[in-house]
Design a protein around this motif. Structure first.
Motif, PDB file in Angstrom:
ATOM      1  N   TRP A  36      47.344  38.659  38.072  1.00  0.00           N
ATOM      2  CA  TRP A  36      47.141  40.025  37.597  1.00  0.00           C
ATOM      3  C   TRP A  36      45.694  40.440  37.815  1.00  0.00           C
ATOM      4  O   TRP A  36      44.764  39.666  37.516  1.00  0.00           O
ATOM      5  N   PHE A  37      45.537  41.689  38.286  1.00  0.00           N
ATOM      6  CA  PHE A  37      44.217  42.205  38.609  1.00  0.00           C
ATOM      7  C   PHE A  37      44.046  43.587  37.980  1.00  0.00           C
ATOM      8  O   PHE A  37      44.613  44.562  38.463  1.00  0.00           O
ATOM      9  N   PRO A  38      43.247  43.708  36.934  1.00  0.00           N
ATOM     10  CA  PRO A  38      42.929  45.040  36.434  1.00  0.00           C
ATOM     11  C   PRO A  38      41.819  45.684  37.258  1.00  0.00           C
ATOM     12  O   PRO A  38      40.949  44.986  37.807  1.00  0.00           O
ATOM     13  N   GLN A  39      41.876  47.002  37.337  1.00  0.00           N
ATOM     14  CA  GLN A  39      40.816  47.751  38.000  1.00  0.00           C
ATOM     15  C   GLN A  39      40.499  48.979  37.164  1.00  0.00           C
ATOM     16  O   GLN A  39      41.310  49.894  37.055  1.00  0.00           O
ATOM     17  N   ALA A  40      39.305  48.974  36.576  1.00  0.00           N
ATOM     18  CA  ALA A  40      38.848  50.115  35.793  1.00  0.00           C
ATOM     19  C   ALA A  40      38.243  51.147  36.729  1.00  0.00           C
ATOM     20  O   ALA A  40      37.843  50.814  37.853  1.00  0.00           O
ATOM     21  N   LYS A  43      35.155  50.646  39.244  1.00  0.00           N
ATOM     22  CA  LYS A  43      34.843  49.217  39.243  1.00  0.00           C
ATOM     23  C   LYS A  43      35.740  48.504  40.236  1.00  0.00           C
ATOM     24  O   LYS A  43      36.783  49.010  40.639  1.00  0.00           O
ATOM     25  N   GLU A  44      35.335  47.309  40.627  1.00  0.00           N
ATOM     26  CA  GLU A  44      36.122  46.530  41.561  1.00  0.00           C
ATOM     27  C   GLU A  44      37.316  45.890  40.849  1.00  0.00           C
ATOM     28  O   GLU A  44      37.284  45.632  39.656  1.00  0.00           O
ATOM     29  N   ARG A  45      38.343  45.634  41.631  1.00  0.00           N
ATOM     30  CA  ARG A  45      39.506  44.934  41.111  1.00  0.00           C
ATOM     31  C   ARG A  45      39.104  43.479  40.842  1.00  0.00           C
ATOM     32  O   ARG A  45      38.490  42.835  41.697  1.00  0.00           O
ATOM     33  N   SER A  85      45.553  41.273  21.083  1.00  0.00           N
ATOM     34  CA  SER A  85      44.190  41.594  20.631  1.00  0.00           C
ATOM     35  C   SER A  85      43.463  42.454  21.666  1.00  0.00           C
ATOM     36  O   SER A  85      42.327  42.152  22.061  1.00  0.00           O
ATOM     37  N   LEU A  86      44.096  43.517  22.080  1.00  0.00           N
ATOM     38  CA  LEU A  86      43.528  44.361  23.131  1.00  0.00           C
ATOM     39  C   LEU A  86      42.248  45.038  22.678  1.00  0.00           C
ATOM     40  O   LEU A  86      42.094  45.399  21.499  1.00  0.00           O
ATOM     41  N   LYS A  87      41.341  45.218  23.645  1.00  0.00           N
ATOM     42  CA  LYS A  87      40.052  45.846  23.406  1.00  0.00           C
ATOM     43  C   LYS A  87      39.926  47.082  24.297  1.00  0.00           C
ATOM     44  O   LYS A  87      40.563  47.144  25.358  1.00  0.00           O
ATOM     45  N   PRO A  88      39.096  48.058  23.898  1.00  0.00           N
ATOM     46  CA  PRO A  88      38.907  49.236  24.760  1.00  0.00           C
ATOM     47  C   PRO A  88      38.468  48.860  26.177  1.00  0.00           C
ATOM     48  O   PRO A  88      38.862  49.529  27.136  1.00  0.00           O
ATOM     49  N   GLU A  89      37.704  47.794  26.322  1.00  0.00           N
ATOM     50  CA  GLU A  89      37.253  47.380  27.664  1.00  0.00           C
ATOM     51  C   GLU A  89      38.364  46.798  28.521  1.00  0.00           C
ATOM     52  O   GLU A  89      38.159  46.535  29.706  1.00  0.00           O
ATOM     53  N   ASP A  90      39.559  46.605  27.941  1.00  0.00           N
ATOM     54  CA  ASP A  90      40.706  46.171  28.742  1.00  0.00           C
ATOM     55  C   ASP A  90      41.377  47.346  29.452  1.00  0.00           C
ATOM     56  O   ASP A  90      42.275  47.149  30.275  1.00  0.00           O
ATOM     57  N   THR A  91      40.936  48.565  29.161  1.00  0.00           N
ATOM     58  CA  THR A  91      41.510  49.756  29.794  1.00  0.00           C
ATOM     59  C   THR A  91      41.320  49.696  31.305  1.00  0.00           C
ATOM     60  O   THR A  91      40.200  49.519  31.790  1.00  0.00           O
ATOM     61  N   ALA A  92      42.425  49.813  32.042  1.00  0.00           N
ATOM     62  CA  ALA A  92      42.388  49.710  33.498  1.00  0.00           C
ATOM     63  C   ALA A  92      43.786  49.941  34.063  1.00  0.00           C
ATOM     64  O   ALA A  92      44.767  49.944  33.330  1.00  0.00           O
ATOM     65  N   MET A  93      43.837  50.091  35.376  1.00  0.00           N
ATOM     66  CA  MET A  93      45.104  50.012  36.094  1.00  0.00           C
ATOM     67  C   MET A  93      45.326  48.535  36.398  1.00  0.00           C
ATOM     68  O   MET A  93      44.439  47.873  36.943  1.00  0.00           O
ATOM     69  N   TYR A  94      46.488  48.021  36.026  1.00  0.00           N
ATOM     70  CA  TYR A  94      46.774  46.602  36.211  1.00  0.00           C
ATOM     71  C   TYR A  94      47.719  46.411  37.393  1.00  0.00           C
ATOM     72  O   TYR A  94      48.818  46.982  37.426  1.00  0.00           O
ATOM     73  N   PRO A 110      40.814  38.919  44.856  1.00  0.00           N
ATOM     74  CA  PRO A 110      41.794  39.849  45.437  1.00  0.00           C
ATOM     75  C   PRO A 110      42.005  39.623  46.934  1.00  0.00           C
ATOM     76  O   PRO A 110      43.113  39.816  47.436  1.00  0.00           O
ATOM     77  N   ALA A 111      40.963  39.199  47.629  1.00  0.00           N
ATOM     78  CA  ALA A 111      41.050  39.046  49.081  1.00  0.00           C
ATOM     79  C   ALA A 111      42.019  37.953  49.502  1.00  0.00           C
ATOM     80  O   ALA A 111      42.466  37.941  50.659  1.00  0.00           O
ATOM     81  N   SER A 112      42.366  37.039  48.599  1.00  0.00           N
ATOM     82  CA  SER A 112      43.240  35.928  48.978  1.00  0.00           C
ATOM     83  C   SER A 112      44.709  36.221  48.725  1.00  0.00           C
ATOM     84  O   SER A 112      45.556  35.358  48.916  1.00  0.00           O
ATOM     85  N   TYR A 113      45.045  37.437  48.302  1.00  0.00           N
ATOM     86  CA  TYR A 113      46.423  37.799  47.993  1.00  0.00           C
ATOM     87  C   TYR A 113      46.991  38.736  49.050  1.00  0.00           C
ATOM     88  O   TYR A 113      46.309  39.618  49.565  1.00  0.00           O
ATOM     89  N   ASN A 114      48.267  38.498  49.373  1.00  0.00           N
ATOM     90  CA  ASN A 114      48.913  39.196  50.480  1.00  0.00           C
ATOM     91  C   ASN A 114      49.784  40.371  50.040  1.00  0.00           C
ATOM     92  O   ASN A 114      49.993  41.313  50.803  1.00  0.00           O
ATOM     93  N   TYR A 115      50.347  40.281  48.853  1.00  0.00           N
ATOM     94  CA  TYR A 115      51.311  41.277  48.397  1.00  0.00           C
ATOM     95  C   TYR A 115      50.822  41.908  47.097  1.00  0.00           C
ATOM     96  O   TYR A 115      50.338  41.208  46.206  1.00  0.00           O
ATOM     97  N   TRP A 116      51.003  43.240  46.990  1.00  0.00           N
ATOM     98  CA  TRP A 116      50.502  43.980  45.828  1.00  0.00           C
ATOM     99  C   TRP A 116      51.543  44.972  45.336  1.00  0.00           C
ATOM    100  O   TRP A 116      52.280  45.563  46.135  1.00  0.00           O
ATOM    101  N   GLY A 117      51.565  45.150  44.001  1.00  0.00           N
ATOM    102  CA  GLY A 117      52.382  46.201  43.424  1.00  0.00           C
ATOM    103  C   GLY A 117      51.613  47.514  43.383  1.00  0.00           C
ATOM    104  O   GLY A 117      50.465  47.588  43.839  1.00  0.00           O
ATOM    105  N   GLN A 118      52.242  48.514  42.803  1.00  0.00           N
ATOM    106  CA  GLN A 118      51.644  49.849  42.778  1.00  0.00           C
ATOM    107  C   GLN A 118      50.745  50.063  41.569  1.00  0.00           C
ATOM    108  O   GLN A 118      50.004  51.042  41.511  1.00  0.00           O
ATOM    109  N   GLY A 119      50.810  49.164  40.592  1.00  0.00           N
ATOM    110  CA  GLY A 119      49.951  49.243  39.420  1.00  0.00           C
ATOM    111  C   GLY A 119      50.616  49.924  38.240  1.00  0.00           C
ATOM    112  O   GLY A 119      51.518  50.756  38.402  1.00  0.00           O
TER     113      GLY A 119
END
Length: 126
Positions: A36-40, A43-45, A85-94, A110-119
């Motif tokens: 899982w990769f959040p992207q605020a 900011k970078e994923r 225990s979510l925090k405001p700084e967890d806000t992002a597209m996942y 992120p560069a080592s992954y081949n397949y991605w969802g839409q978030g």
């Protein structure tokens, strides 16, 4: 080919919980690690949790260790991200991601992954 479809995002107050889902379609034998990769905004994923599909060994970034888990239901071909225990700084597209066998480095890169969802969007308010 593999297709990933995320769901489960939403808005929650700080301290709350969410569970994200990532359904896997296609040739599941063509991947052996998911993450899982959040992207605020502006900011970078960044990778926060990964699992090896063979033995389900998982690894977490320090920022989520003890709060998030990454279970996988093989019968449903679905990966989850249980977020407590979510925090405001967890806000992002996942984003859910998967990669092919034969890649051994960069579990959370992120560069080592081949397949991605839409978030799916997660918003945590204070």
């Amino acid at each position: 080919q593999v297709q990933l479809v995320e769901s489960g995002g939403g808005s929650v107050q700080a301290g709350g919980t969410l569970r994200l889902s990532c359904e896997v379609y296609g040739n599941i034998d063509s991947m052996n690690r998911m993450a899982w990769f959040p992207q605020a905004p502006e900011k970078e994923r960044e990778g926060i949790a990964t699992i090896y599909t063979g033995d389900r060994n998982s690894f977490y970034a320090h920022s989520v260790l003890g709060r998030f888990t990454i279970p996988k239901d093989n019968a449903k071909n679905t990966l989850y991200l249980q977020m407590n225990s979510l925090k405001p700084e967890d806000t992002a597209m996942y984003y859910c991601a998967a990669r092919r066998p034969g890649i051994w480095a960069g579990y959370l890169s992120p560069a080592s992954y081949n397949y991605w969802g839409q978030g799916t969007q997660v918003t945590v308010s204070s």
